[in-house]
Each structure stands twice: as structure tokens, then as C-alpha cells.
Design an enzyme around this catalytic site. Structure first.
Site, PDB file in Angstrom:
ATOM      1  N   HIS A 275      39.916  45.356  41.833  1.00 24.39           N
ATOM      2  CA  HIS A 275      40.484  44.984  40.531  1.00 24.39           C
ATOM      3  C   HIS A 275      40.103  46.061  39.521  1.00 24.39           C
ATOM      4  CE1 HIS A 275      42.121  42.228  37.536  1.00 24.39           C
ATOM      5  NE2 HIS A 275      41.118  42.587  36.758  1.00 24.39           N
ATOM      6  N   ASP A 312      39.778  31.481  44.159  1.00 24.73           N
ATOM      7  CA  ASP A 312      39.641  31.749  42.728  1.00 24.73           C
ATOM      8  C   ASP A 312      40.067  33.187  42.462  1.00 24.73           C
ATOM      9  OD1 ASP A 312      38.958  31.797  40.082  1.00 24.73           O
ATOM     10  OD2 ASP A 312      36.791  31.717  40.397  1.00 24.73           O
ATOM     11  N   VAL A 313      41.218  33.375  41.845  1.00 21.48           N
ATOM     12  CA  VAL A 313      41.768  34.719  41.638  1.00 21.48           C
ATOM     13  C   VAL A 313      40.780  35.583  40.857  1.00 21.48           C
ATOM     14  CG1 VAL A 313      43.635  36.058  40.592  1.00 21.48           C
ATOM     15  CG2 VAL A 313      44.135  33.880  41.708  1.00 21.48           C
TER      16      VAL A 313
END
Length: 356
Positions: A275, A312-313
Site C-alpha cells: 500500500h 480488513d482492507v
């Protein structure tokens, strides 16, 4: 000791060179996560020269001592190897080395579980702070009390390469350093396949140029009806399983879909994502929208996070974080390029240490 580049059973399949040159970990991002979440850090001891005996007292008041439990975490086999080869006493090892405990955080007892959750991968509760006693002659007792026996890692690398499957929807820029490191022979790994939900995603072209299996899995069936997420993921699993040998690790590199719980369950603990921010900051966004949000917020430091994929993103356990500056004249593209450079090297470092 023979060939320094030969895998050694005593080191769990690592070479002595690999074990000695393991990349040092930075704890700045860990500190940021604790402070941002409101955890009180009463003390931090970076265990470097001076080992476990000399470093902790530097952050403790004179009347307090550290009760350190040797068996509370997994000690790298390197220390066992050096101790046995040199016939060194445990107490002497502790005066020189960290024995696998690189940083000590002193937090309130009622915040310990929260801190463990935030620090994530590789963190353990190793002891507690207690009043410092006195010796028989009335002088202060030991500032560090080490008890028990070390629990050395029993992990050994399999006699084969780590097999990776990659999922991506964009250019796959962060995958290139991994491809290059494998081609150069510096990683004991291979990329079994690269799959994408986008036919024109450059990550497929990138894989083909490297001679890798590259496959587009359409989001629709041949009759034009839309595939459910479960159907698409089943097709991806079929590609993973079609290639020779098991897939050990699934890497998401710019994959623009949220996977189902069933897919997470199948690959739980073996699927990672990158991310483009220092999670938990700016979670939930994708690609340039994250960099735009970073710039609009006016923060001066950003980076990337490689984490476990869960339901859970962007909320899975943090494995690695790297940071960079946000410059006054940055554009979204310029910031993205700087962060992607961190992502690529991050994948290489994570794969190098991955257990399978």
C-alpha cells in the site's frame, strides 16, 4: 567454516554471508504507529553494541531493573551458531549481541496488548520492569536480570526455491526489482505466474518480457455475463495450481480488487499486499488517489507498507514499512515514483526473509 556461500543446516539453510548481512531494521515507523495510536512509551532501548546487558539500563531509573525472559521470543540461529563455534558463555553473548531483540519498548502494562498488535510481525512481550534489588554487600543489584533459556529458531529452508504468484491490475512497476533480483541470482525464489483482471495491464507485458507465465483472467464469462468475485478467484487459483509445484506466497502488486473472505482464508498468512502510504494513515485509497490525499493533507513524510492481506482492507499485520519525504514541489506522479522505488526494494527484502 568452509564455503561462506554454502547453505548451512546450522543456520536453517542460510549461508553464513546471508545471516551476517541481514538488513538492519529501522524502528522509526514502529514508533510512529505507537505514538499515533496513543500508546505511552516510557522507554525505548535500541540494543546495539553493549548487547542486552549494557543498553537497557540507559533508559531505566537507577532504582528499576529489567526482568528479561530469554524464552519469550524466537532467537535467530545465528547466535546459537556463533556461541557454539566460539564456545562463548550465554552471559558473554548477552554483553555483546542483542540475541534477536533489536529494540525494547517499555509501555504501561494495560497498553501492552495494544502495543503488540500495532508492532505486529516479530514483536513479543519479553519481560517487565521491577524494583532493582541490592547485593549482599548493599550495592545495587543487576540492572538486567536474564532468566530461562533461549528458544532458538527451528526453521529450515526447504531444499527448493520459494514459489510466488503475483496479482496485478496496473503496470507492476514495483514487481520489476523482484524480477531483476531473481534473474541476478540474489534471491532463492521464482515467480510461478502473474495474473491480471485487466487485459491491457502492463504487468502482463512485463511478465512476458521476463519469460514468466502471464495470464489475463477476464471479469466476464465468454457469453458476456459478469463473473462473481468468487468465480474470478477460483479461476486465479486454477492458474496458481496449474503451474508446477506449490505456490508459497501470493503478492498483490497494484491489484485493484477487494478479495473475498474465502480467498483470504485459502491464502491466509501467505498473501501480502503493498500500500502506498504508512498505514494506518491513508488506508482504503488506491494508487494516485493516496498520493493526492497525502499532498492535500500537507504531511511531510510518507512511504509504503507491505502487509498481510486479511478481511480488513489495508488492516492486516504490517510486515515492512519504508518512508520518504514529501517535497514542496511534488506532483502526484513524482511522489508516486519515489514511493514505488521503496515498494520494489521492499518486496525484495520481504521475499528474502520469507519462511515457507
Amino acid at each position: 567454516m568452509g564455503d561462506l556461500k554454502k547453505p548451512m543446516e546450522e543456520l536453517g539453510g542460510q549461508t553464513l554471508v546471508e545471516a551476517l548481512l541481514t538488513v538492519h531494521r529501522s524502528y522509526l515507523n514502529d514508533y510512529d504507529r505507537l505514538v499515533t495510536a496513543g500508546v505511552t512509551c516510557n522507554g525505548m532501548a535500541h540494543i546495539t553494541g553493549g548487547g542486552l546487558i549494557e543498553n537497557p539500563p540507559r533508559v531505566l531509573p537507577d532504582k528499576l531493573a529489567l526482568h528479561f525472559e530469554r524464552g519469550s521470543f524466537e532467537c535467530p540461529r545465528l547466535w546459537q551458531f556463533l556461541q557454539q563455534k566460539g564456545n562463548v558463555a550465554t552471559s558473554e553473548m548477552e554483553r555483546v549481541f542483542n540475541m534477536g531483540c533489536g529494540m525494547l519498548w517499555v509501555v504501561p502494562k494495560d497498553q501492552a496488548e495494544k502495543a503488540l498488535g500495532l508492532l505486529g510481525h516479530g514483536c513479543a512481550r519479553v519481560g517487565h520492569i521491577k524494583p532493582r534489588g541490592e547485593k549482599a554487600d548493599g550495592s545495587p543489584g543487576e540492572a538486567v536480570e536474564c532468566v530461562g533459556e533461549y528458544k532458538f529458531s527451528s526453521y529450515s529452508r526447504p531444499g527448493r526455491k520459494l514459489r510466488i504468484a503475483c496479482m496485478g491490475s496496473t503496470r507492476g512497476t514495483s514487481l520489476q526489482p523482484l524480477i531483476d533480483a531473481i534473474a541476478a541470482g540474489s534471491l532463492n525464489a521464482e515467480i510461478a505466474c502473474v495474473v491480471s483482471n485487466k487485459a491491457d495491464a502492463y504487468i502482463l507485458t512485463r511478465a512476458e518480457k521476463a519469460g514468466l507465465v502471464a495470464e489475463h483472467i477476464p471479469q466476464t464469462h465468454s457469453d458476456g455475463t459478469k463473473r462473481t468475485r468468487e468465480e474470478w478467484e477460483a479461476a486465479a487459483n486454477a492458474v496458481f495450481e496449474r503451474e508446477k509445484g506449490p505456490v508459497d506466497l501470493v503478492i498483490m502488486c497494484g491489484f485493484m480488487r477487494i478479495v473475498t473472505k474465502g480467498f483470504v482464508d485459502k491464502w491466509r498468512g501467505r498473501m501480502i499486499n503493498v500500500h502506498p502510504s504508512l498505514l494506518p494513515a491513508f488506508a482504503g485509497g488506491m494508487d494516485k488517489s493516496v498520493h493526492k490525499a497525502v499532498m492535500e493533507k500537507g504531511v511531510t513524510v510518507t512511504g509504503m507498507t507491505i502487509h498481510q492481506v486479511t478481511e480488513d482492507v489495508d488492516g492486516g499485520e504490517v510486515i515492512l514499512q519504508r518512508r520518504c519525504r514529501v517535497l514542496p514541489d511534488d506532483t502526484e506522479e513524482a511522489l508516486k515514483a519515489r514511493v514505488q522505488a521503496l515498494e520494489g526494494q521492499g518486496f525484495v527484502d520481504v521475499v528474502r526473509e520469507w519462511r515457507y
